[in-house]
Scaffold this active site. Structure first.
Site, PDB file in Angstrom:
ATOM      1  N   PRO A  90      40.568  47.381  47.043  1.00 20.72           N
ATOM      2  CA  PRO A  90      40.376  48.808  47.331  1.00 20.72           C
ATOM      3  C   PRO A  90      39.232  49.362  46.495  1.00 20.72           C
ATOM      4  CG  PRO A  90      42.278  48.473  45.890  1.00 20.72           C
ATOM      5  CD  PRO A  90      41.810  47.108  46.298  1.00 20.72           C
ATOM      6  N   MET A  91      38.321  50.094  47.130  1.00 22.48           N
ATOM      7  CA  MET A  91      37.156  50.650  46.443  1.00 22.48           C
ATOM      8  C   MET A  91      36.935  52.082  46.893  1.00 22.48           C
ATOM      9  SD  MET A  91      34.567  47.382  46.639  1.00 22.48           S
ATOM     10  CE  MET A  91      35.087  46.872  48.282  1.00 22.48           C
ATOM     11  N   GLN A 144      46.532  51.765  50.603  1.00 23.24           N
ATOM     12  CA  GLN A 144      46.816  52.114  49.208  1.00 23.24           C
ATOM     13  C   GLN A 144      46.897  53.623  48.996  1.00 23.24           C
ATOM     14  OE1 GLN A 144      44.042  51.997  45.677  1.00 23.24           O
ATOM     15  NE2 GLN A 144      45.231  50.147  45.227  1.00 23.24           N
ATOM     16  N   CYS A 173      43.931  52.705  38.699  1.00 22.18           N
ATOM     17  CA  CYS A 173      42.690  53.480  38.610  1.00 22.18           C
ATOM     18  C   CYS A 173      42.522  54.042  37.199  1.00 22.18           C
ATOM     19  CB  CYS A 173      42.697  54.620  39.622  1.00 22.18           C
ATOM     20  SG  CYS A 173      41.179  55.622  39.582  1.00 22.18           S
ATOM     21  N   HIS A 240      44.656  43.353  37.961  1.00 23.39           N
ATOM     22  CA  HIS A 240      43.279  43.454  37.473  1.00 23.39           C
ATOM     23  C   HIS A 240      43.305  43.080  35.999  1.00 23.39           C
ATOM     24  CE1 HIS A 240      39.255  45.789  37.682  1.00 23.39           C
ATOM     25  NE2 HIS A 240      39.242  44.967  36.657  1.00 23.39           N
ATOM     26  N   ASN A 273      42.449  39.806  40.183  1.00 22.75           N
ATOM     27  CA  ASN A 273      41.297  40.688  40.381  1.00 22.75           C
ATOM     28  C   ASN A 273      40.447  40.686  39.112  1.00 22.75           C
ATOM     29  OD1 ASN A 273      40.873  44.271  41.070  1.00 22.75           O
ATOM     30  ND2 ASN A 273      39.509  42.562  41.423  1.00 22.75           N
ATOM     31  N   GLY A 274      39.143  40.413  39.295  1.00 25.77           N
ATOM     32  CA  GLY A 274      38.227  40.441  38.167  1.00 25.77           C
ATOM     33  C   GLY A 274      37.431  39.164  38.036  1.00 25.77           C
TER      34      GLY A 274
END
Length: 419
Positions: A90-91, A144, A173, A240, A273-274
């Site tokens: 998600p961005m 999301q 976030c 993440h 994630n990452g």
């Protein structure tokens, strides 16, 4: 087939919602130049559902399960989706439908929407109608939400559950707006509230609940957090590998060891994630973490063909054998993206953002072209296609590179859509 809005009687396919600062969404009517849709949704032809299940909720609430039954159901659903390993993260304002479809063409096996604000989604029909799109090819799909009220979150989630494979809770976030709105990673300070959000959805939705988190500075706290989410009813966890304070992905490396520890501690599917910059990273990450899939964000914005094995020159080692010009470049990808935008209208602000992300290196070579782009108060497809042609006429081409072992782009439709 153009995307439609389920929130309009004439538009049965979902519209796409972008995470925009809360103050802007509530204070304006989204009629600024870059907020306007890139084509007129009123001109889209109407359709009818081929599957009546798309017009109603998918069955009865799932109910709360514990122990092995919950774990078995989590894995059963993940297996039914094909256990996707290559996933679009998600961005904010960047993982909208046309971009998701472009990434899917080039190897992505699942994707998240941008973060949706659950309260605005529940209250504002215009927000729903203009900011969230999907189509039948856009699956598997995670929708999301950010939230801090279980009832409001459930109301928002029920609107999308027939059209997705997971409802995801944003618990990662780290931005200032998340601090001000009290959501995302700032809920890490209130685990009882987090637990209530997950339980509310797990008990009442007909689709599984997933969560996306960041790690705590202490590994023990991260593991306890992940276990709490699993117990609350989370069916899939994306981790993440950076803390809430580690916002700069180029400055701080993601902690794959922490992700491995979470994977070892949980029994549900776990995503990493990452640090995913190219397919070598994908393979290494899966091997070192044991995760069931990887998410990529920033690198995909620059190179949506990452999961097909293409890499930018930045990630090609000098003298390394096996790299070749992949006969694809970022301008090619941008043109494909623009064609998808003509089919699936989105706000111009998102298109402008993708142009800058994909052609950033090209603009450094010919900065006057970027200046011309920035001078446009209103964008048009004609201008953007002409801009790409102008760059090519100026002799700009920066190829994407491909290793022989990563070359698996075959039989892909020219319009970027699945058959």
């Amino acid at each position: 087939m153009k995307s439609k809005s389920i929130f309009s009687p004439q538009n049965p396919c979902l519209k796409s919602i972008f995470s925009t600062p809360l103050e802007s969404l509530m204070a304006t009517s989204l009629d600024l130049n870059d907020d306007s849709l890139c084509s007129n949704p009123q001109q889209q032809q109407t359709e009818t559902h081929e599957n009546s299940s798309e017009t109603a909720l998918l069955g009865e609430p799932r109910g709360y399960l514990s122990g092995e039954a919950r774990v078995e159901r989590a894995w059963g659903h993940w297996s039914k989706l094909g256990r996707p390993k290559l996933i679009v993260a998600p961005m904010v304002d960047n993982s909208e439908l046309p971009f998701r479809m472009l990434c899917r063409k080039y190897g992505a096996e699942a994707a998240y929407t941008p973060m949706l604000h659950s309260r605005i989604f529940s209250e504002n029909e215009k927000y729903r109608r203009e900011e969230f799109t999907t189509c039948k090819e856009d699956r598997p799909l995670f929708v999301q939400f950010c939230a801090n009220d279980p009832d409001i979150l459930l109301e928002a989630a029920r609107r999308v559950e027939p059209y997705c494979d997971y409802v995801d809770i944003n618990l990662g976030c780290p931005q200032r707006i998340a601090r001000r709105g009290y959501y995302g990673a700032f809920l890490m300070d209130n685990l009882l509230l987090v637990k209530s959000l997950v339980e509310k959805l797990a008990i009442n939705l007909s689709v599984p609940v997933s969560c996306k988190i960041r790690v705590f500075p202490k590994l023990e706290d991260t593991i306890n957090y992940a276990r709490m989410l699993e117990e609350a009813g989370c069916s899939l966890l994306a981790v993440h590998g950076r803390t809430r304070d580690e916002k700069d992905g180029k400055k701080f490396r993601a902690d794959w060891k922490a992700i491995k520890a979470v994977k070892s501690a949980l029994r549900i599917p776990v995503l990493a994630n990452g640090n995913i910059r190219h397919m070598d990273d994908v393979r290494t990450c899966l091997e070192e973490t044991g995760a069931d899939g990887v998410l990529s964000a920033e690198t995909l914005l620059e190179n949506p063909a990452l999961f097909a094995g293409f890499r930018t020159a930045e990630w090609v080692d000098d003298g390394e054998e096996g790299n070749k010009d992949g006969l694809l470049d970022q301008a090619d990808l941008l043109v494909e993206y623009l064609k998808l935008c003509e089919r699936h209208p989105v706000p111009w602000r998102m298109i402008r953002s993708h142009v800058h992300k994909m052609l950033g290196e090209w603009f450094r070579i010919q900065p006057q072209v970027r200046e011309d782009l920035n001078a446009q108060s209103r964008l048009t497809f004609e201008f953007l296609y002409d801009m790409v042609n102008r760059l090519r006429e100026l002799g700009v081409r920066i190829p994407l590179y491909l290793k022989e072992k990563d070359s698996h782009v075959q039989g892909v439709p020219e319009d970027g859509l699945a058959n």
